[in-house]
Design a protein around this motif. Structure first.
Motif, PDB file in Angstrom:
ATOM      1  N   GLY A 132      -0.433   2.985  60.993  1.00 54.28           N
ATOM      2  CA  GLY A 132       0.841   2.383  60.603  1.00 54.28           C
ATOM      3  C   GLY A 132       0.898   2.213  59.097  1.00 54.28           C
ATOM      4  O   GLY A 132       0.007   2.657  58.372  1.00 54.28           O
ATOM      5  N   ALA A 160      11.577 -13.331  62.446  1.00 54.21           N
ATOM      6  CA  ALA A 160      10.167 -12.909  62.561  1.00 54.21           C
ATOM      7  C   ALA A 160      10.131 -11.404  62.777  1.00 54.21           C
ATOM      8  O   ALA A 160       9.414 -10.901  63.633  1.00 54.21           O
ATOM      9  CB  ALA A 160       9.512 -13.644  63.731  1.00 54.21           C
ATOM     10  N   GLY A 215      12.536 -11.152  66.816  1.00 56.55           N
ATOM     11  CA  GLY A 215      11.247 -10.481  66.789  1.00 56.55           C
ATOM     12  C   GLY A 215      10.191 -11.173  67.630  1.00 56.55           C
ATOM     13  O   GLY A 215       9.985 -12.392  67.529  1.00 56.55           O
ATOM     14  N   ALA A 216       9.534 -10.391  68.503  1.00 48.21           N
ATOM     15  CA  ALA A 216       8.500 -10.932  69.405  1.00 48.21           C
ATOM     16  C   ALA A 216       7.122 -10.407  69.015  1.00 48.21           C
ATOM     17  O   ALA A 216       6.354  -9.947  69.856  1.00 48.21           O
ATOM     18  CB  ALA A 216       8.828 -10.590  70.853  1.00 48.21           C
ATOM     19  N   ARG A 249      13.590  -5.866  69.600  1.00 49.81           N
ATOM     20  CA  ARG A 249      14.286  -4.573  69.652  1.00 49.81           C
ATOM     21  C   ARG A 249      13.469  -3.497  70.382  1.00 49.81           C
ATOM     22  O   ARG A 249      14.019  -2.503  70.828  1.00 49.81           O
ATOM     23  CB  ARG A 249      14.666  -4.102  68.260  1.00 49.81           C
ATOM     24  CG  ARG A 249      13.486  -3.721  67.434  1.00 49.81           C
ATOM     25  CD  ARG A 249      13.853  -3.084  66.131  1.00 49.81           C
ATOM     26  NE  ARG A 249      12.597  -2.788  65.431  1.00 49.81           N
ATOM     27  CZ  ARG A 249      12.518  -2.410  64.190  1.00 49.81           C
ATOM     28  NH1 ARG A 249      13.595  -2.275  63.474  1.00 49.81           N
ATOM     29  NH2 ARG A 249      11.347  -2.162  63.653  1.00 49.81           N
ATOM     30  N   PHE A 287      -4.637  -7.977  55.830  1.00 50.18           N
ATOM     31  CA  PHE A 287      -4.707  -8.926  56.940  1.00 50.18           C
ATOM     32  C   PHE A 287      -3.425  -9.763  56.988  1.00 50.18           C
ATOM     33  O   PHE A 287      -2.950 -10.208  55.957  1.00 50.18           O
ATOM     34  CB  PHE A 287      -5.917  -9.862  56.766  1.00 50.18           C
ATOM     35  CG  PHE A 287      -7.221  -9.156  56.960  1.00 50.18           C
ATOM     36  CD1 PHE A 287      -7.745  -8.990  58.228  1.00 50.18           C
ATOM     37  CD2 PHE A 287      -7.920  -8.630  55.886  1.00 50.18           C
ATOM     38  CE1 PHE A 287      -8.942  -8.319  58.414  1.00 50.18           C
ATOM     39  CE2 PHE A 287      -9.112  -7.952  56.061  1.00 50.18           C
ATOM     40  CZ  PHE A 287      -9.627  -7.802  57.328  1.00 50.18           C
ATOM     41  N   THR A 309      16.490  -5.240  72.679  1.00 46.29           N
ATOM     42  CA  THR A 309      17.712  -5.903  72.218  1.00 46.29           C
ATOM     43  C   THR A 309      17.560  -6.389  70.780  1.00 46.29           C
ATOM     44  O   THR A 309      16.885  -7.400  70.532  1.00 46.29           O
ATOM     45  CB  THR A 309      18.023  -7.135  73.119  1.00 46.29           C
ATOM     46  OG1 THR A 309      17.939  -6.753  74.483  1.00 46.29           O
ATOM     47  CG2 THR A 309      19.386  -7.708  72.818  1.00 46.29           C
ATOM     48  N   PRO A 310      18.160  -5.683  69.820  1.00 50.32           N
ATOM     49  CA  PRO A 310      18.137  -6.209  68.450  1.00 50.32           C
ATOM     50  C   PRO A 310      18.834  -7.561  68.408  1.00 50.32           C
ATOM     51  O   PRO A 310      19.771  -7.794  69.177  1.00 50.32           O
ATOM     52  CB  PRO A 310      18.936  -5.168  67.656  1.00 50.32           C
ATOM     53  CG  PRO A 310      19.008  -3.954  68.527  1.00 50.32           C
ATOM     54  CD  PRO A 310      18.899  -4.418  69.951  1.00 50.32           C
ATOM     55  N   ALA A 311      18.382  -8.422  67.532  1.00 56.52           N
ATOM     56  CA  ALA A 311      19.004  -9.749  67.426  1.00 56.52           C
ATOM     57  C   ALA A 311      20.478  -9.582  67.053  1.00 56.52           C
ATOM     58  O   ALA A 311      20.805  -8.799  66.160  1.00 56.52           O
ATOM     59  CB  ALA A 311      18.274 -10.566  66.369  1.00 56.52           C
ATOM     60  N   ASP A 333      -2.388   3.454  56.923  1.00 61.04           N
ATOM     61  CA  ASP A 333      -3.583   3.337  57.750  1.00 61.04           C
ATOM     62  C   ASP A 333      -3.458   4.375  58.866  1.00 61.04           C
ATOM     63  O   ASP A 333      -2.434   4.438  59.538  1.00 61.04           O
ATOM     64  CB  ASP A 333      -3.620   1.922  58.337  1.00 61.04           C
ATOM     65  CG  ASP A 333      -4.870   1.654  59.161  1.00 61.04           C
ATOM     66  OD1 ASP A 333      -5.818   1.102  58.604  1.00 61.04           O
ATOM     67  OD2 ASP A 333      -4.870   1.997  60.353  1.00 61.04           O
ATOM     68  N   GLY A 374       6.791 -14.530  65.682  1.00 62.74           N
ATOM     69  CA  GLY A 374       7.919 -14.979  66.494  1.00 62.74           C
ATOM     70  C   GLY A 374       7.453 -15.649  67.775  1.00 62.74           C
ATOM     71  O   GLY A 374       8.012 -16.683  68.197  1.00 62.74           O
TER      72      GLY A 374
END
Ligand SMILES: Cc1cc2nc3c(=O)[nH]c(=O)nc-3n(C[C@H](O)[C@H](O)[C@H](O)COP(=O)(O)OP(=O)(O)OC[C@H]3O[C@@H](n4cnc5c(N)ncnc54)[C@H](O)[C@@H]3O)c2cc1C
Length: 359
Positions: free
Chosen positions: A227, A139, A9-10, A33, A258, A127-129, A151, A14
């Motif tokens: 989201g 992450a 995860g970026a 991903r 938060f 690219t999924p891990a 929201d 991450g």
């Protein structure tokens, strides 16, 4: 060659971990991903809160070596209104820094990506891990379970001056709140509801009427954003051999949603655990156990305090001052600890699907 440290995860957590590890000389591979960093969001304005700690959050980021290479507008004043009364609230220091999320160059997400790449991190997008390689840090963000909040809103361009307005009105954000945020001609008006998700668009229409239309605020090029807010009980810091950070670990404020500050802080903590051979579960438990407690207590207090059109909450913030109240709510005090068992029972009844979910 040594195996790289792999991160799933970026997002902010991450990338904060990746930057810390790469700067310390480790080879780091991040799997993302989605096609790019920030694609979870569509240009939303979000606040990095600056009240849960004595240290200013930008100083905290600087202490991690994260540069302020993104739009971050400090807000020391804001307006709270319940539709019939409006109060201006002033803070002795920025209450929050308004940042953009998404894929534009000045977003937090793209800034962290740039800083990670500059530090030598490899990011595999789309690219999924992989399941067959060890993932040192997980992450991966929300777990896709029952949302506790929804929201929805719009971002738009406007001529109106910079401002932050919180609308506490159940018709415009049930058990939650709506907000209008404007920074340098860019605006976001959203509603966050903790109930009646099916009517969220009607709730948002009410927020638009009260925060935009009736104030004569110009709206150009509106786009939908939003989201889901997810929650898992804080406390599961390891998934197999992976250190779990950010929203994946439940580090999400159950009062208002938060999570950016906690995401970055936990990413750095996990990276340091890797570098120093420390026990991340122990470190994280010490650093964040109170987050789960205060989140539940504050949500209960908010929910009970909303009677009478939030008049009691507004009066408290007006009379005591918003900063001391927020510091009190987010501090791990004996009051919070004493109220926690009650809040836990209350939350299990009020949010059974959410509270009983396990990752
Ligand atoms: C509508 C909304 C408004 C918000 N407003 C605020 C706010 O004002 N202030 C605030 O502090 N917080 C806010 N938050 C919360 C904040 O966005 C999160 O706390 C924060 O983004 C969490 O960061 P993270 O890195 O843990 O997870 P994420 O940002 O979700 O990043 C996780 C990344 O992992 C990737 N991923 C997932 N699974 C895999 C996999 N298997 N393989 C590879 N990659 C994977 C995802 O694509 C994603 O890019 C808001 C959240 C929402 C939904």
């Amino acid at each position: 060659m040594a195996d790289p440290v792999r991160i799933r995860g970026a997002g902010p957590s991450g990338l904060a971990a990746a930057i810390t590890l790469a700067r310390a000389g480790r080879a780091v591979v991040v799997y993302e991903r989605r096609r790019d960093c920030g694609r979870r969001f569509g240009g939303d304005l979000q606040g990095i809160e600056n009240w849960s700690d004595n240290v200013d959050v930008l100083d905290e980021l600087a202490s991690y070596g994260i540069a302020r290479d993104f739009h971050a507008a400090p807000f020391t004043r804001g307006v709270q209104t319940n539709g019939s009364r409006a109060d201006t609230l002033s803070f002795p220091r920025p209450a929050f820094y308004l940042v953009k999320r998404g894929t534009a160059p000045d977003t937090l997400d793209q800034s962290l990506k740039r800083q990670a790449l500059a530090a030598g991190v490899t990011i595999h997008f789309d690219t999924p891990a992989p399941d067959d390689l060890p993932i040192a840090i997980d992450a991966s963000g929300p777990l896709g379970r029952t949302p506790f909040a929804v929201d929805t809103g719009i971002v738009f361009e406007t001529d109106a001056p910079d401002q932050a307005v919180a609308l506490l009105h159940d018709a415009a954000g049930l058990r939650g709140y709506s907000y209008l945020l404007i920074t340098e001609g860019y605006a976001c008006c959203c509603s966050m509801a903790f109930d009646a998700f099916a009517t969220i668009h009607r709730q948002h229409a009410e927020a638009v009427r009260r925060l935009i239309t009736s104030q004569g605020i110009t709206v150009r090029s509106p786009r939908r954003v939003g989201g889901l807010g997810h929650f898992v009980p804080v406390g599961q810091w390891m998934r197999g051999a992976s250190r779990v950070v950010g929203e994946a670990a439940g580090l999400q404020d159950f009062l208002w949603g938060f999570g950016i500050r906690l995401a970055i802080r936990s990413g750095v903590l996990a990276a340091r655990a890797v570098l120093e051979g420390r026990d991340y579960a122990l470190d994280a438990d010490q650093a964040f156990r109170a987050v789960g407690r205060t989140g539940l207590v504050n949500r209960m207090l908010w929910d009970l305090g909303r009677v009478g059109d939030y008049r009691g909450i507004m009066a408290l913030l007006r009379v005591r001052g918003p900063y001391p109240v927020l510091r009190f709510l987010y501090r791990d005090s004996w009051v919070q600890r004493a109220l926690y068992p009650l809040a836990r029972r209350w939350s299990e009844r009020r949010y059974p699907d959410v509270l009983n979910a396990r990752p």
